[in-house]
Enzyme design. Sequence first.
Site, PDB file in Angstrom:
ATOM      1  N   ASN A 509     -52.367  -9.679 -92.334  1.00 37.06           N
ATOM      2  CA  ASN A 509     -51.733  -8.400 -92.283  1.00 37.06           C
ATOM      3  C   ASN A 509     -51.365  -8.342 -90.591  1.00 37.06           C
ATOM      4  OD1 ASN A 509     -50.697  -5.424 -92.253  1.00 37.06           O
ATOM      5  ND2 ASN A 509     -51.936  -4.710 -93.421  1.00 37.06           N
ATOM      6  N   ASP A 510     -49.975  -8.769 -90.955  1.00 37.92           N
ATOM      7  CA  ASP A 510     -49.634  -8.751 -89.629  1.00 37.92           C
ATOM      8  C   ASP A 510     -49.582  -8.129 -88.870  1.00 37.92           C
ATOM      9  OD1 ASP A 510     -48.407 -11.441 -89.186  1.00 37.92           O
ATOM     10  OD2 ASP A 510     -46.984 -10.761 -90.064  1.00 37.92           O
ATOM     11  N   THR A 511     -49.884  -6.441 -89.587  1.00 41.98           N
ATOM     12  CA  THR A 511     -49.324  -5.266 -88.872  1.00 41.98           C
ATOM     13  C   THR A 511     -50.197  -3.972 -88.474  1.00 41.98           C
ATOM     14  OG1 THR A 511     -49.065  -3.964 -91.307  1.00 41.98           O
ATOM     15  CG2 THR A 511     -46.383  -5.263 -89.868  1.00 41.98           C
TER      16      THR A 511
END
Length: 819
Positions: A509-511
């Site tokens: 999850n990049d965020t």
Amino acid sequence: MNYGYFDDPNREYVITDPHTPTKWINYIGTLQFGGFVDHTGGALICKNDPTFNRITKYIQQMPASDFKGETLYLRIRNRAPEKHRDYSERSDSGGEAGYKVFSPFFVPTLDHYDKYECRVGLNYTRILSEFHGIRTEVTIFVPTNASVEVRDIKITNLSGVPLEVDAIPVLEYTHPDALKQFTNADWIPQTMTSKAVKNGDCMVLIQYPFMNRDTQVNYFTSNLPVASFETDRKKFLGRNEYGTWANPASLQNAELSNTEAMRGDKLAALMHHLGTLQPGETKRLVTQLGQEANLEAAKPSIETYRDPKSVEDALVEIKSFWDKYLSTLQVETPDAAMNAILNIHNPHQCFITRQWSRYLSYYQLGLGARGIGIRDSSQDILGVLANIPDNAKGFLKTLLSFQKQNGSALHAFNPLTLEGSVGDAIEREDRPHYYSDDHLWSILGVTAYIKETGDVAFLEETVPFYEKDKQGSPLQTDSVLEHVKRALAFTRTDIGQHGLPLLGFADWNDTINLATGAESLFSAHLYGRALNEFIALLDYLDRKEAADEWRKAHAEMKARVEEHAWDGEWYVMYFDHDGTPVGSHKNQYGKIHLNGQSWSVLSGFASPERARQAMDSVYQHLDTKYGIKLSTPGYNGFDPRYGGITTYPPGAKENCGIFLHPNPWAMIAETLLGNGDRAYEYYSQINPAGRNDMIDLYESEPYVYPQNILADEHPQFGLARNSWLSGTASWMYQAGTQWILGIRAEYDGLRVDPCIPSKWNGFRATRKYRGVTYLITVNNPKHVCKGVEKVTVNGGQAEGSLIRADKGASLVQVKVTLG
Ligand code: GLC
């Protein structure tokens, strides 16, 4: 409402109404030369890299009605006795003395059509339309291994009266440095140069920015005589550019201006007078857009594809590639939408994500540093391994060359310069500049490749690590096996206060970008999964000592997860730097995360009881009729402690949207727990082929998976975006074929262990594996989800559900009875 239909026998989706809710696209060629073409004939083409070597100017954000990259105009001469015919109805079309001008692609003239069809095929798009008594069929593609986009145009007079027809194909160029095109409006136009060159009886328009004159030129040409040409956009549109793409002023003149523009906004337009087409008569025009070092280098290709026979041969070659590609696995289940997606469109999408990673689409703009993602592409490989194992292996080695000596990996690289980058992490000085998952994904690729091919020698092939000396030579090169061990060793020791892997800048999850010191359960689970795959390989190779050592590592991490991460009804997702859980009932937002549950099953860390409870919590809290949400409830306002996730409104993208990529992980987890009914429910609810009749809500292409769908916290619940380039493709293909249908390669044979909906009577499949074709029939007389009662191989009883790799036969009949 729908905009088209699935034509499975022709392996196409057919768009019958061009007013689709967004542009629907298809891909042609490869990253070596190609791009995408939209359903109204617009195209974004590049060679080797969309950031630094882009050819056509296609601006995704402009309205759908706009000219984008390329089009074709046709015009019919208005004749006095026929001036009131429907083709002279536009007051601005030149009237009696002028021409009726329209595009057979609908855009940009938006004229009335009698028929419109866009056939989205396997690496080609064919647009067939009827306007004003003229039928046009245009096939758009890039021949295999060629650096040229071919448009094969057939124009037929259906009107019953002779018609004088002109055909004017047009494209607009960008500077190769695609971002500079938008950030500099002086240097760019000062350099853009065009020339017209006669080549035998054809005309070639050459275009380049001045600095590339001697090294890299674009060319546009056709197979018919050209009466005049244009290279200057201002002159083409006319009236100081107050002429429009819908009605270019120059097309009301008999001829184009023959300007070889030495600066300015560049296009290429070729005027072909096709002459008088008698009723029923067809004329064929072939255009080529390519790029080579110079015109000499382009000549062989120009000669080849001027010949319609070569064009046809090239299309046959593409078809043969796909015949072979798709023959690796074909299925026949009771679900038509599942058959359509698994047999044609999902493997096609897997091939496209393998080519383009997350770089260039209608949503991924191919500008700037994004390039090829290590994490993303490592997963994409898993979707193409069985079909193109050699290609997958080569690419896997490229990805491994972005691993650092300490075992971690770069986040992305540019395919032209082969320069690695740390991705968005660079934007935060105060955060770690590595992702805790990137280096682990390739282990799944290495083990899956060996399971598919049996090629254990791959482990001893050598690949450099990323660090280089001043001359650019790698500091260290070692075996694939060593790369795998370093990746595992990195995570084993890069741990935080609970002994769990440090998050780095982010995990999958990049965020979620927590402060330094935070720990990631995702990376713990991915490590667990990778360990189990590697241990199985070591067992197969009889390397007992090594296997036992890594088993110890798995047990260590499992103990920490089980001790710290269980939240009562599900697993948490992170521990923040101060030890606070994220993804816990104690949090106000993001109380439960999907990946924390599905991956606890995939890693083998969850006990059977917790695994079941965790997955039931997913069903209870995260499932919606359009797919499973990533987490709930959504963060409601920007919060720098979490970063990217809080930039989205609740229900969008990673902030509790239906992020599709993790959906198949939940399906796989359910099959591991034996719940085929639920796995199939999850599968069907996001199968786009099942959405064709409700597309006004969904909006994206029904023939590919999108990345995200807005979830129920958002007012536009059900709206899909970011189609094509998503890990959803690879994982949905794996979930559907390997885990629901249960046909998967293992080190010593093919496993057939389905986990299907209990209502099914069974299914059939053909799978090619290590040179042998397996004809598989599965019967489900007792209507169970899972459990193999009996298997026969060529009539003889087999042991368990593993069909040992058979070197002797070319065709093997496998009958499986569930019970
Ligand atoms: C995008 C990225 C992918 C990431 C995902 C979730 O799809 O390409 O790397 O895992 O978003 O943040």
